[in-house]
Design an enzyme around this catalytic site. Sequence first.
Site, PDB file in Angstrom:
ATOM      1  N   ASP A 196       0.806  -1.226   0.000  1.00 51.48           N
ATOM      2  CA  ASP A 196       0.000   0.000   0.000  1.00 51.48           C
ATOM      3  C   ASP A 196       0.833   1.268   0.000  1.00 51.48           C
ATOM      4  O   ASP A 196       0.427   2.301   0.554  1.00 51.48           O
ATOM      5  CB  ASP A 196      -0.955  -0.001   1.199  1.00 51.48           C
ATOM      6  CG  ASP A 196      -1.816  -1.245   1.227  1.00 51.48           C
ATOM      7  OD1 ASP A 196      -2.066  -1.779   2.315  1.00 51.48           O
ATOM      8  OD2 ASP A 196      -2.200  -1.698   0.138  1.00 51.48           O
TER       9      ASP A 196
HETATM   10  N1  LIG Z   1       3.070  -6.191  -3.261  1.00 51.71           N
HETATM   11  C1  LIG Z   1       1.828  -5.768  -2.991  1.00 51.71           C
HETATM   12  N2  LIG Z   1       0.818  -6.627  -3.007  1.00 51.71           N
HETATM   13  C2  LIG Z   1      -0.439  -6.179  -2.766  1.00 51.71           C
HETATM   14  C3  LIG Z   1      -0.680  -4.820  -2.448  1.00 51.71           C
HETATM   15  C4  LIG Z   1       0.435  -3.923  -2.473  1.00 51.71           C
HETATM   16  O1  LIG Z   1       0.280  -2.710  -2.249  1.00 51.71           O
HETATM   17  N3  LIG Z   1       1.664  -4.440  -2.739  1.00 51.71           N
HETATM   18  N4  LIG Z   1      -1.944  -4.408  -2.106  1.00 51.71           N
HETATM   19  C5  LIG Z   1      -2.804  -5.481  -1.697  1.00 51.71           C
HETATM   20  C6  LIG Z   1      -4.186  -5.206  -1.315  1.00 51.71           C
HETATM   21  N5  LIG Z   1      -4.319  -4.975   0.100  1.00 51.71           N
HETATM   22  C7  LIG Z   1      -4.773  -3.798   0.467  1.00 51.71           C
HETATM   23  O2  LIG Z   1      -5.159  -2.984  -0.348  1.00 51.71           O
HETATM   24  C8  LIG Z   1      -3.970  -5.989   1.047  1.00 51.71           C
HETATM   25  C9  LIG Z   1      -4.098  -7.291   0.725  1.00 51.71           C
HETATM   26  C10 LIG Z   1      -3.734  -8.267   1.654  1.00 51.71           C
HETATM   27  C11 LIG Z   1      -3.272  -7.953   2.880  1.00 51.71           C
HETATM   28  C12 LIG Z   1      -2.892  -9.014   3.851  1.00 51.71           C
HETATM   29  O3  LIG Z   1      -2.432  -8.752   4.910  1.00 51.71           O
HETATM   30  N6  LIG Z   1      -3.078 -10.294   3.423  1.00 51.71           N
HETATM   31  C13 LIG Z   1      -2.729 -11.425   4.243  1.00 51.71           C
HETATM   32  C14 LIG Z   1      -3.627 -12.589   3.897  1.00 51.71           C
HETATM   33  C15 LIG Z   1      -5.068 -12.211   3.911  1.00 51.71           C
HETATM   34  C16 LIG Z   1      -5.954 -13.373   3.502  1.00 51.71           C
HETATM   35  O4  LIG Z   1      -5.466 -14.458   3.249  1.00 51.71           O
HETATM   36  O5  LIG Z   1      -7.143 -13.082   3.401  1.00 51.71           O
HETATM   37  C17 LIG Z   1      -1.359 -11.916   3.861  1.00 51.71           C
HETATM   38  O6  LIG Z   1      -1.092 -11.887   2.664  1.00 51.71           O
HETATM   39  O7  LIG Z   1      -0.693 -12.406   4.755  1.00 51.71           O
HETATM   40  C18 LIG Z   1      -3.144  -6.620   3.172  1.00 51.71           C
HETATM   41  C19 LIG Z   1      -3.508  -5.633   2.264  1.00 51.71           C
HETATM   42  C20 LIG Z   1      -2.802  -6.596  -2.708  1.00 51.71           C
HETATM   43  N7  LIG Z   1      -1.468  -7.066  -2.809  1.00 51.71           N
END
Ligand SMILES: Nc1nc2c(c(=O)[nH]1)N[C@@H](CN(C=O)c1ccc(C(=O)N[C@@H](CCC(=O)O)C(=O)O)cc1)CN2
EC number: 3.5.1.10
Length: 284
Positions: free
Chosen positions: A228
């Site tokens: 983000d």
């Molecule tokens: N490299 C990036 N990847 C993603 C971004 C980004 O800015 N850089 N934005 C996200 C979207 N997002 C918020 O907008 C977001 C998505 C996921 C998570 C998160 O903590 N996910 C957890 C798992 C959640 C689950 O399994 O439901 C994780 O991955 O451990 C935070 C913010 C999209 N990707």
Amino acid sequence: MHPTYTLTISCPDRVGIVAKVSNFLAMYGGWITEANHHSDLEVQQFFMRHEIRADSLPFGLDAFRTAFSPIAKEYDMQWQISDSQTRKRVVLMCSKEAHCMVDLLHRWQSGELACDIPLVISNHQDLQDLVEWHGIPFVHVPVRKDNKAEAYAEIERLIDEAQADTVVLARYMQIIPPALCEKYAHQIINIHHSFLPSFAGAKPYHQAYERGVKLIGATCHYVTEELDAGPIIDQDIVRVNHRQTAADMVRLGRDVEKAVLARGLMWHLQDRVLVHGNKTVVFN
Ligand SMILES: Nc1nc2c(c(=O)[nH]1)N[C@@H](CN(C=O)c1ccc(C(=O)N[C@@H](CCC(=O)O)C(=O)O)cc1)CN2
């Protein structure tokens, strides 16, 4: 609408850039239908976007590139020219939340989003029927702690096979690995459900509720390795107060997310977004 070529330029700022480019176009009879430029005095960088009637020039894109290259070299330009008749290919990615996907598919089906959508990729199957109802292929790529490398190798293969030039994370809730962020730099667009830089990461509405803010919002940005934190394309807000629960904020935020993502994607598709460092110039 007459087909147009869109010329975008970013280069070190100096006297005479507008004149040089405009004289070049005029020399070939180029009919400029929209012109924008901006000088960032802080970093001494110049940005420009011109739309030119395609039928006013005596040649196509390849010959344009050959003819314009000496000027681009002389002025140390980062530049591109695109054809309004060549629709960008956009792969959409989603998880379980439907609102942004539904909104984009409706705008695409109604012709508002002038692009091709060759594929939707998701780490869940919840939206499969919805996507296939629109006649778009849906591929389920589950992402777990123990298969991330394989999953993202498959996602990369699917994006390349689709010859996508843009990927939209329409509430795709998994972290895109650094290698893909680098490979598709300024090609992956995310909608984050907060008014960044506030409440980055997961559950931003719950963070907002706990903090007691009076404004919540959404942010459309290019994806970078840091979560983000990528260049912001568009943002918007809606007022909240003590009566709203976190669930109310989730509901109110959906409409803002849909509008901000659609607007940001539209501007990206129209080559109205120029990136410089971690910021953007948006000629909207
Ligand atoms: N490299 C990036 N990847 C993603 C971004 C980004 O800015 N850089 N934005 C996200 C979207 N997002 C918020 O907008 C977001 C998505 C996921 C998570 C998160 O903590 N996910 C957890 C798992 C959640 C689950 O399994 O439901 C994780 O991955 O451990 C935070 C913010 C999209 N990707």
